[in-house]
Design a protein around this motif. Structure first.
Motif, PDB file in Angstrom:
ATOM      1  N   LEU A 195     -23.464  50.728   2.708  1.00 45.03           N
ATOM      2  CA  LEU A 195     -22.446  51.197   1.782  1.00 45.03           C
ATOM      3  C   LEU A 195     -23.074  51.849   0.552  1.00 45.03           C
ATOM      4  O   LEU A 195     -22.539  52.838   0.013  1.00 45.03           O
ATOM      5  CB  LEU A 195     -21.538  50.044   1.381  1.00 45.03           C
ATOM      6  CG  LEU A 195     -20.884  49.300   2.558  1.00 45.03           C
ATOM      7  CD1 LEU A 195     -20.010  48.163   2.057  1.00 45.03           C
ATOM      8  CD2 LEU A 195     -20.083  50.244   3.438  1.00 45.03           C
ATOM      9  N   ASN A 206     -16.269  54.420   2.183  1.00 42.31           N
ATOM     10  CA  ASN A 206     -17.273  53.454   2.618  1.00 42.31           C
ATOM     11  C   ASN A 206     -16.524  52.261   3.190  1.00 42.31           C
ATOM     12  O   ASN A 206     -15.725  51.629   2.484  1.00 42.31           O
ATOM     13  CB  ASN A 206     -18.163  53.037   1.452  1.00 42.31           C
ATOM     14  CG  ASN A 206     -19.050  54.168   0.997  1.00 42.31           C
ATOM     15  OD1 ASN A 206     -20.000  54.516   1.675  1.00 42.31           O
ATOM     16  ND2 ASN A 206     -18.738  54.763  -0.151  1.00 42.31           N
ATOM     17  N   GLY A 208     -16.698  48.649   5.305  1.00 45.59           N
ATOM     18  CA  GLY A 208     -17.496  47.526   5.761  1.00 45.59           C
ATOM     19  C   GLY A 208     -16.901  46.873   6.983  1.00 45.59           C
ATOM     20  O   GLY A 208     -15.671  46.831   7.147  1.00 45.59           O
ATOM     21  N   LEU A 219     -19.358  42.600   0.954  1.00 40.33           N
ATOM     22  CA  LEU A 219     -19.079  44.016   1.171  1.00 40.33           C
ATOM     23  C   LEU A 219     -18.024  44.587   0.233  1.00 40.33           C
ATOM     24  O   LEU A 219     -18.070  45.772  -0.124  1.00 40.33           O
ATOM     25  CB  LEU A 219     -18.629  44.239   2.617  1.00 40.33           C
ATOM     26  CG  LEU A 219     -19.630  43.833   3.704  1.00 40.33           C
ATOM     27  CD1 LEU A 219     -18.999  43.989   5.086  1.00 40.33           C
ATOM     28  CD2 LEU A 219     -20.909  44.647   3.609  1.00 40.33           C
ATOM     29  N   ALA A 223     -17.158  48.548  -0.921  1.00 42.91           N
ATOM     30  CA  ALA A 223     -16.369  49.152   0.152  1.00 42.91           C
ATOM     31  C   ALA A 223     -14.986  49.573  -0.319  1.00 42.91           C
ATOM     32  O   ALA A 223     -14.380  48.926  -1.170  1.00 42.91           O
ATOM     33  CB  ALA A 223     -16.231  48.169   1.318  1.00 42.91           C
ATOM     34  N   VAL A 226     -12.589  46.846   4.078  1.00 44.04           N
ATOM     35  CA  VAL A 226     -13.375  45.942   4.916  1.00 44.04           C
ATOM     36  C   VAL A 226     -12.505  45.560   6.103  1.00 44.04           C
ATOM     37  O   VAL A 226     -11.375  45.078   5.929  1.00 44.04           O
ATOM     38  CB  VAL A 226     -13.818  44.681   4.146  1.00 44.04           C
ATOM     39  CG1 VAL A 226     -14.601  43.753   5.082  1.00 44.04           C
ATOM     40  CG2 VAL A 226     -14.665  45.050   2.937  1.00 44.04           C
TER      41      VAL A 226
END
Length: 242
Positions: A195, A206, A208, A219, A223, A226
């Motif tokens: 990330l 981004n 996760g 994360l 992120a 997620v």
């Protein structure tokens, strides 16, 4: 969470291990074998060698952010060479990379039906690539092993000349290879270094996943989303209008 959470990507760059493949099931046994090889006849050194890279043999789990979970061959060698002794650094790098090239493609455990998954992304006209801190030849062999060469247009490893994660080099090289700008791509990975690579490159998204060494709390700060695994990615793309 990072910005860009509502943008749909035209390209997606995936981490390999822990993202496309179950990390613990794939790499736990390989790391044990690698440590035994590096220790040569000194099997008594193996527990210490595994501990220093963040692998617990008792649970067969890899710690988030550890050398085993987020590093590359250079990191393994630098952690092990003073313990094992008797190796030239370049020779141990070559030996470990050779082991990974041989074992990783045949032992990788996919988290979903990867040809079906990538075919679905291609149907959406999404360009795809792989960026891994594994050796590049291992990544290429894994792509072939699972019949993904039709779908994946770019792959890079720590030794491809683009730098290592969390640097932005592999993400920027993917953009150049597929003709997209960083703000048109998403990065998907199981570790903070994936990330961070995406954020440093200027990726729009981004994402996760929880099939690797990191938990949601690890994360979430980096992120935009997620998800449990890449199997949930098509539904997320639908939400984003992609």
């Amino acid at each position: 969470m990072a910005g860009g959470a509502g943008r749909k990507p035209r390209g997606i760059l995936f981490d390999k291990d822990g993202t496309l493949f179950d990390y613990h099931g794939t790499w736990g046994p390989i790391l044990v074998e690698a440590a035994e090889m590096a220790a040569r006849e000194r099997r008594d050194l193996v527990p210490e060698m595994l501990s220093v890279i963040g692998f617990d043999p008792a649970t067969a789990r890899v710690a988030a952010g550890s050398i085993a979970g987020a590093g590359d061959t250079f990191g393994l060698v630098d952690a092990w060479i003073t313990i094992a002794g008797g190796w030239e650094r370049a020779a141990l790098i070559a030996a470990l990379d050779g082991l990974f090239i041989r074992l990783a493609p045949e032992r990788s455990l996919p988290v979903t039906d990867l040809p079906v998954f990538f075919r679905g992304l291609k149907d959406r006209e999404i360009r795809t690539g792989i960026a891994t801190n594994d050796v590049a030849e291992s990544a290429r062999a894994t792509i072939l092993r699972f019949g993904l060469e039709t779908y994946i247009e770019f792959s890079a490893g720590y030794d491809s000349g683009h730098g290592q994660k969390p640097g932005p080099g592999m993400a920027l090289a993917f953009c150049a290879a597929v003709g997209l700008a960083p703000h048109e791509i998403a990065v998907v990975g199981d570790n903070s270094h994936d990330l961070e690579m995406g954020r440093r490159a200027g990726a729009a998204l981004n994402i996760g996943v929880l099939t690797g060494t990191s938990g949601r709390d690890d994360l979430a700060p980096l992120a935009d989303h997620v998800i449990g695994s890449i199997a949930e990615l098509p539904a997320l793309l639908d939400e984003l209008g992609g």
